[in-house]
Design a protein around this motif. Structure first.
Motif, PDB file in Angstrom:
ATOM      1  N   TYR A   1       0.831  -1.207   0.000  1.00  0.00           N
ATOM      2  CA  TYR A   1       0.000   0.000   0.000  1.00  0.00           C
ATOM      3  C   TYR A   1       0.864   1.255   0.000  1.00  0.00           C
ATOM      4  N   ALA A   2       1.937   1.244   0.793  1.00  0.00           N
ATOM      5  CA  ALA A   2       2.817   2.411   0.866  1.00  0.00           C
ATOM      6  C   ALA A   2       3.529   2.638  -0.458  1.00  0.00           C
ATOM      7  N   ALA A   3       3.998   1.551  -1.092  1.00  0.00           N
ATOM      8  CA  ALA A   3       4.690   1.683  -2.375  1.00  0.00           C
ATOM      9  C   ALA A   3       3.756   2.233  -3.449  1.00  0.00           C
ATOM     10  N   ARG A   4       2.517   1.751  -3.467  1.00  0.00           N
ATOM     11  CA  ARG A   4       1.554   2.252  -4.443  1.00  0.00           C
ATOM     12  C   ARG A   4       1.224   3.721  -4.181  1.00  0.00           C
ATOM     13  N   SER A   5       1.082   4.074  -2.906  1.00  0.00           N
ATOM     14  CA  SER A   5       0.794   5.465  -2.560  1.00  0.00           C
ATOM     15  C   SER A   5       1.938   6.377  -2.980  1.00  0.00           C
ATOM     16  N   ASP A   6       3.170   5.913  -2.810  1.00  0.00           N
ATOM     17  CA  ASP A   6       4.334   6.717  -3.187  1.00  0.00           C
ATOM     18  C   ASP A   6       4.397   6.917  -4.700  1.00  0.00           C
ATOM     19  N   ARG A   7       4.091   5.875  -5.461  1.00  0.00           N
ATOM     20  CA  ARG A   7       4.116   5.995  -6.931  1.00  0.00           C
ATOM     21  C   ARG A   7       3.032   6.943  -7.433  1.00  0.00           C
ATOM     22  N   GLN A   8       1.886   6.946  -6.783  1.00  0.00           N
ATOM     23  CA  GLN A   8       0.753   7.733  -7.250  1.00  0.00           C
ATOM     24  C   GLN A   8       0.713   9.138  -6.656  1.00  0.00           C
ATOM     25  N   ALA A   9       1.597   9.415  -5.705  1.00  0.00           N
ATOM     26  CA  ALA A   9       1.571  10.721  -5.044  1.00  0.00           C
ATOM     27  C   ALA A   9       1.967  11.831  -6.013  1.00  0.00           C
ATOM     28  N   GLU A  10       1.224  12.916  -5.997  1.00  0.00           N
ATOM     29  CA  GLU A  10       1.496  14.060  -6.879  1.00  0.00           C
ATOM     30  C   GLU A  10       1.688  15.352  -6.098  1.00  0.00           C
TER      31      GLU A  10
END
Length: 237
Positions: free
Chosen positions: A176-185
């Motif tokens: 979840y953290a990795a996905r959030s980091d990739r999608q963070a803008e």
């Protein structure tokens, strides 16, 4: 005067083909040391997460300037280095851990060939097969734990269950953290992702500590069982 009950006798010795007792002590020590290395890299990652969370918090609050940019670059660099260090430590630990687990599984089959729900090949394969890797590895360790307990004793699975629960939880939070980091803008989203990653790394530290407990206890159980003379087999080689 009552006659004392005789001590429980071990089940008939029937080792499966290709199974013989070998000491898991050296591999157990190596696995524990490498798990300690995993903990060290996780602690480094926690520090990097905290720096990332701090600097993205400043950016989210509108703080700007050359000093903030330098801190952001420093945090990003440490963040990347910590990720590489964690990956290297994890791969090295996984290789040695699987060697230890194979040794333990073979010994456990010698102790009790009928007490295993999984075939020996799953000792390695269970970790790499999707879906079943969520519970097969825990089952293998639990069966080896039971087979390695003293004859007639009841062995609880509390250390195994605690380790496996934290391990699964850390994997879920990490994804979840990795996905959030990739999608963070935005800076706020980056700060939230760093916070989640810090929590994931803390869970990983706890899971690694419990993994060391399981490795040490299971190794000791097997050595104690053989050296006690309960089995009609040669001593550990």
């Amino acid at each position: 005067m009552t006659t004392p009950m005789p001590a429980p006798m071990p089940p008939p010795y029937a080792a499966p083909p290709g199974a013989w007792l070998r000491s898991p002590a050296a591999l157990g020590r190596a696995t524990a040391v490498l798990l300690g290395l995993v903990i060290a890299t996780d602690l480094f990652a926690i520090y990097a997460d905290w720096l990332e969370m701090d600097v993205t918090g400043d950016l989210a609050d509108g703080v700007t300037g050359a000093r903030v940019i330098d801190r952001a670059d420093h945090a990003d660099a440490l963040y990347g280095i910590s990720s590489i260090a964690q990956g290297v430590a994890l791969v090295a630990t996984a290789v040695v851990y699987l060697c230890w687990l194979w040794r333990v599984q073979v010994n456990a089959e010698v102790f009790d060939a009928s007490g295993h729900r999984m075939k020996r090949g799953w000792t390695i394969g269970a970790w790499f097969c999707p879906v079943v890797n969520l519970w097969f590895p825990r089952r293998i360790v639990a069966d080896s734990w039971d087979a390695s307990a003293r004859w007639g004793s009841r062995s609880g699975h509390t250390p195994v269950n605690a380790w496996w629960t934290l391990w699964l939880l850390s994997l879920v939070v990490d994804q979840y953290a990795a996905r959030s980091d990739r999608q963070a803008e935005t800076a706020e989203e980056l700060r939230d992702a760093a916070t989640t990653m810090l929590f994931s790394d803390c869970l990983d530290v706890a899971a690694a500590v419990l993994a060391i407990v399981v490795v040490v206890l299971l190794t000791r159980m097997q050595e104690r069982k053989v050296l006690s003379g309960e089995l009609p087999t040669p001593a550990l080689g």
